[in-house]
Design a protein around this motif. Structure first.
Motif, PDB file in Angstrom:
ATOM      1  N   ALA A   1       0.837  -1.204   0.000  1.00 23.03           N
ATOM      2  CA  ALA A   1       0.000   0.000   0.000  1.00 23.03           C
ATOM      3  C   ALA A   1       0.870   1.253   0.000  1.00 23.03           C
ATOM      4  CB  ALA A   1      -0.920  -0.009   1.214  1.00 23.03           C
ATOM      5  N   GLU A   2       0.347   2.310  -0.619  1.00 20.40           N
ATOM      6  CA  GLU A   2       1.079   3.570  -0.679  1.00 20.40           C
ATOM      7  C   GLU A   2       0.950   4.361   0.609  1.00 20.40           C
ATOM      8  OE1 GLU A   2      -0.479   5.584  -4.046  1.00 20.40           O
ATOM      9  OE2 GLU A   2       0.629   4.367  -5.521  1.00 20.40           O
ATOM     10  N   ARG A   3      -0.168   4.157   1.346  1.00 24.95           N
ATOM     11  CA  ARG A   3      -0.401   4.916   2.576  1.00 24.95           C
ATOM     12  C   ARG A   3      -0.604   3.969   3.743  1.00 24.95           C
ATOM     13  NH1 ARG A   3      -2.500   7.697  -1.647  1.00 24.95           N
ATOM     14  NH2 ARG A   3      -4.492   6.583  -1.714  1.00 24.95           N
ATOM     15  N   PRO A   4      -0.482   4.459   4.980  1.00 22.21           N
ATOM     16  CA  PRO A   4      -0.625   3.596   6.161  1.00 22.21           C
ATOM     17  C   PRO A   4      -1.973   2.881   6.173  1.00 22.21           C
ATOM     18  CG  PRO A   4       0.289   5.713   6.791  1.00 22.21           C
ATOM     19  CD  PRO A   4      -0.128   5.850   5.356  1.00 22.21           C
ATOM     20  N   VAL A   5      -1.933   1.622   6.637  1.00 24.85           N
ATOM     21  CA  VAL A   5      -3.147   0.813   6.758  1.00 24.85           C
ATOM     22  C   VAL A   5      -3.679   0.971   8.179  1.00 24.85           C
ATOM     23  CG1 VAL A   5      -4.102  -1.519   6.639  1.00 24.85           C
ATOM     24  CG2 VAL A   5      -2.279  -0.830   5.052  1.00 24.85           C
ATOM     25  N   PRO A   6      -4.945   1.389   8.331  1.00 29.07           N
ATOM     26  CA  PRO A   6      -5.500   1.581   9.676  1.00 29.07           C
ATOM     27  C   PRO A   6      -5.385   0.322  10.530  1.00 29.07           C
ATOM     28  CG  PRO A   6      -6.962   2.487   8.026  1.00 29.07           C
ATOM     29  CD  PRO A   6      -5.918   1.731   7.277  1.00 29.07           C
ATOM     30  N   ALA A   7      -5.100   0.511  11.808  1.00 28.90           N
ATOM     31  CA  ALA A   7      -4.982  -0.606  12.747  1.00 28.90           C
ATOM     32  C   ALA A   7      -6.288  -1.388  12.783  1.00 28.90           C
ATOM     33  CB  ALA A   7      -4.635  -0.084  14.136  1.00 28.90           C
ATOM     34  N   GLY A   8      -6.175  -2.705  12.815  1.00 32.23           N
ATOM     35  CA  GLY A   8      -7.348  -3.565  12.925  1.00 32.23           C
ATOM     36  C   GLY A   8      -8.017  -3.886  11.607  1.00 32.23           C
ATOM     37  N   LEU A   9      -7.560  -3.302  10.531  1.00 29.64           N
ATOM     38  CA  LEU A   9      -8.204  -3.537   9.239  1.00 29.64           C
ATOM     39  C   LEU A   9      -7.789  -4.884   8.642  1.00 29.64           C
ATOM     40  CD1 LEU A   9     -10.173  -2.153   7.312  1.00 29.64           C
ATOM     41  CD2 LEU A   9      -8.213  -1.194   6.092  1.00 29.64           C
ATOM     42  N   LEU A  10      -6.511  -5.222   8.827  1.00 27.74           N
ATOM     43  CA  LEU A  10      -6.002  -6.503   8.323  1.00 27.74           C
ATOM     44  C   LEU A  10      -6.220  -7.604   9.359  1.00 27.74           C
ATOM     45  CD1 LEU A  10      -2.632  -5.319   6.723  1.00 27.74           C
ATOM     46  CD2 LEU A  10      -4.758  -5.888   5.539  1.00 27.74           C
ATOM     47  N   PRO A  11      -6.196  -8.893   8.960  1.00 31.77           N
ATOM     48  CA  PRO A  11      -6.329  -9.996   9.919  1.00 31.77           C
ATOM     49  C   PRO A  11      -5.311  -9.892  11.044  1.00 31.77           C
ATOM     50  CG  PRO A  11      -6.538 -10.823   7.685  1.00 31.77           C
ATOM     51  CD  PRO A  11      -6.138  -9.381   7.557  1.00 31.77           C
ATOM     52  N   GLY A  12      -5.626 -10.530  12.157  1.00 39.19           N
ATOM     53  CA  GLY A  12      -4.835 -10.371  13.369  1.00 39.19           C
ATOM     54  C   GLY A  12      -3.397 -10.834  13.270  1.00 39.19           C
ATOM     55  N   ASP A  13      -3.087 -11.751  12.343  1.00 37.48           N
ATOM     56  CA  ASP A  13      -1.709 -12.231  12.243  1.00 37.48           C
ATOM     57  C   ASP A  13      -0.889 -11.432  11.235  1.00 37.48           C
ATOM     58  OD1 ASP A  13      -2.887 -13.072   9.894  1.00 37.48           O
ATOM     59  OD2 ASP A  13      -2.153 -15.134  10.001  1.00 37.48           O
ATOM     60  N   ALA A  14      -1.416 -10.313  10.762  1.00 31.78           N
ATOM     61  CA  ALA A  14      -0.713  -9.528   9.750  1.00 31.78           C
ATOM     62  C   ALA A  14       0.599  -8.985  10.302  1.00 31.78           C
ATOM     63  CB  ALA A  14      -1.598  -8.379   9.275  1.00 31.78           C
ATOM     64  N   TYR A  15       1.612  -8.983   9.442  1.00 35.48           N
ATOM     65  CA  TYR A  15       2.900  -8.389   9.813  1.00 35.48           C
ATOM     66  C   TYR A  15       3.493  -7.731   8.576  1.00 35.48           C
ATOM     67  CZ  TYR A  15       5.145 -12.351   7.488  1.00 35.48           C
ATOM     68  OH  TYR A  15       5.545 -13.264   6.560  1.00 35.48           O
ATOM     69  N   ARG A  16       4.408  -6.800   8.825  1.00 35.07           N
ATOM     70  CA  ARG A  16       5.016  -6.078   7.717  1.00 35.07           C
ATOM     71  C   ARG A  16       6.370  -6.686   7.398  1.00 35.07           C
ATOM     72  NH1 ARG A  16       4.491   0.452   7.007  1.00 35.07           N
ATOM     73  NH2 ARG A  16       4.516   0.423   4.708  1.00 35.07           N
ATOM     74  N   ALA A  17       6.505  -7.205   6.185  1.00 33.89           N
ATOM     75  CA  ALA A  17       7.731  -7.878   5.777  1.00 33.89           C
ATOM     76  C   ALA A  17       8.724  -6.865   5.228  1.00 33.89           C
ATOM     77  CB  ALA A  17       7.407  -8.936   4.715  1.00 33.89           C
ATOM     78  N   GLU A  18       9.915  -7.379   4.902  1.00 31.27           N
ATOM     79  CA  GLU A  18      10.947  -6.531   4.317  1.00 31.27           C
ATOM     80  C   GLU A  18      10.439  -5.946   3.001  1.00 31.27           C
ATOM     81  OE1 GLU A  18      15.611  -6.904   2.825  1.00 31.27           O
ATOM     82  OE2 GLU A  18      14.629  -8.580   3.850  1.00 31.27           O
ATOM     83  N   GLY A  19      10.642  -4.661   2.797  1.00 36.66           N
ATOM     84  CA  GLY A  19      10.151  -3.985   1.610  1.00 36.66           C
ATOM     85  C   GLY A  19       8.810  -3.315   1.817  1.00 36.66           C
ATOM     86  N   GLY A  20       8.259  -3.425   3.048  1.00 36.76           N
ATOM     87  CA  GLY A  20       7.017  -2.736   3.366  1.00 36.76           C
ATOM     88  C   GLY A  20       5.757  -3.502   3.010  1.00 36.76           C
ATOM     89  N   GLU A  21       5.864  -4.724   2.551  1.00 39.24           N
ATOM     90  CA  GLU A  21       4.697  -5.520   2.172  1.00 39.24           C
ATOM     91  C   GLU A  21       4.035  -6.127   3.402  1.00 39.24           C
ATOM     92  OE1 GLU A  21       4.142  -8.694  -1.329  1.00 39.24           O
ATOM     93  OE2 GLU A  21       5.263  -9.519   0.383  1.00 39.24           O
ATOM     94  N   TRP A  22       2.719  -6.023   3.469  1.00 35.39           N
ATOM     95  CA  TRP A  22       1.948  -6.666   4.534  1.00 35.39           C
ATOM     96  C   TRP A  22       1.616  -8.103   4.117  1.00 35.39           C
ATOM     97  CZ3 TRP A  22       1.097  -4.725   9.276  1.00 35.39           C
ATOM     98  CH2 TRP A  22       1.246  -3.343   9.465  1.00 35.39           C
TER      99      TRP A  22
END
Length: 328
Positions: A244-265
């Motif tokens: 995503a180009e802009r921040p993703v609001p907290a709680g929008l993605l599933p609970g196990d979401a994490y941000r990988a190298e390169g900024g990908e969720w």
């Protein structure tokens, strides 16, 4: 007769080429096979998967009657005496062994003769099989002159020259280069088209994923999974990836979401799919640059069930190569 219930014996013989239930086998203090169930339906390719040492070969030998189980029972092609119907079974053992001074044609004919095929018929069929599978020029070549891949192909041809109803292959792809692996896959597919039931053991997932109708996965001498390739892959959830180009609001993605190298969720795909999640992301105007869903491979599912066979092989090789006294 209307309303007649099918007996267990009738059902067994109609549906199954192999039905093994609760097999156990002990060698001294080691319980090599603890409680294995394995069913092969007539006309299917069944993959028998497990790490090295999981109990695959011991189970196969019990199915064939080479070993007697300490507990449990097995029927093969409707018989509890598989050695008495050996002419209906083809077998490629894990330990390869051919007479180096014999020709390819005589080797295949000899293997057929061991299963009751007249020698003259075996020689004729051997020549036909060698020609069909690009070994026609080697029909009179001695086994000692063949490459490993060629010799293994000859032994495989010998396992079904008598046109058996059931073919059992123990690690048939072991040690072969990709070209010969593909050749063996093609041969197995042709035998299934002929109507044979095929059981092959392997710890290489790619072959099972391409060839098999169903799988039996074992670990530690026990059955861990039985089902289709799709069902095995379904053991693990699909993984979503969002850039995503802009921040993703907290709680929008599933609970196990994490941000990988390169900024990908990265996150597990919800059980109800991604439609609702995508709508929420669009409504939140996060600026979706990329969104994908990655389905787990059979290898991923296998590792989740029993561990990583490639890592185990590497650990075993390292232990063999370690200097004396060094602990790994």
């Amino acid at each position: 007769m209307p309303g007649r219930r099918e007996s267990r014996k009738d059902k067994w013989r109609v549906q199954y080429a192999i039905e093994a239930r609760s097999l156990q086998k002990r060698f001294g203090d080691k319980l090599a096979v603890r409680d294995i169930d394995l069913v092969a339906r007539e006309g299917e390719i069944l993959g028998f998967l497990g790490q090295n040492g999981a109990g695959k070969t011991t189970t196969i030998r019990m199915i064939l009657g080479i070993l007697s189980p300490d507990a449990g029972q097995c029927e093969v092609l409707g018989s509890r005496r598989p050695l008495e119907i050996a002419h209906r079974i083809g077998y490629l053992p894990e330990e390869r062994g051919l007479y180096p001074a014999m020709t390819t044609r005589d080797t295949i004919a000899f293997m057929g003769a061991l299963r009751g095929l007249p020698l003259a018929d075996g020689r004729r069929r051997a020549a036909e099989l060698l020609e069909r599978y690009q070994l026609g020029a080697e029909v009179d070549a001695k086994i000692r002159t063949l490459s490993k891949g060629m010799a293994q192909k000859v032994q495989l041809l010998g396992s079904f020259v008598h046109e058996p109803d059931l073919i059992i292959l123990d690690e048939p792809f072991s040690g072969l280069d990709p070209v010969n692996q593909q050749a063996l896959e093609d041969i197995i597919s042709v035998q299934r088209q002929r109507g044979a039931t095929i059981l092959f053991s392997t710890h290489i997932m790619g072959h099972a994923e391409r060839l098999c109708d169903r799988l039996v996965v074992i670990a530690g001498g026990q059955t861990r999974f039985t089902g289709s390739v799709a069902e095995a892959r379904g053991v693990l959830p699909a993984v979503g990836a969002l850039l995503a180009e802009r921040p993703v609001p907290a709680g929008l993605l599933p609970g196990d979401a994490y941000r990988a190298e390169g900024g990908e969720w990265r996150f597990s795909v919800p059980d109800d799919g991604v439609d609702r999640l995508l709508r929420a992301l669009l409504d939140a105007d996060v600026g979706i640059r990329d969104f994908s869903v990655e389905r787990p491979t059979l290898h991923d599912a296998f590792v989740a069930m029993v561990g990583d066979p490639e890592a185990e092989d590497a650990r075993r090789d390292a232990a063999v190569d370690a200097p004396a006294g060094e602990v790994l």
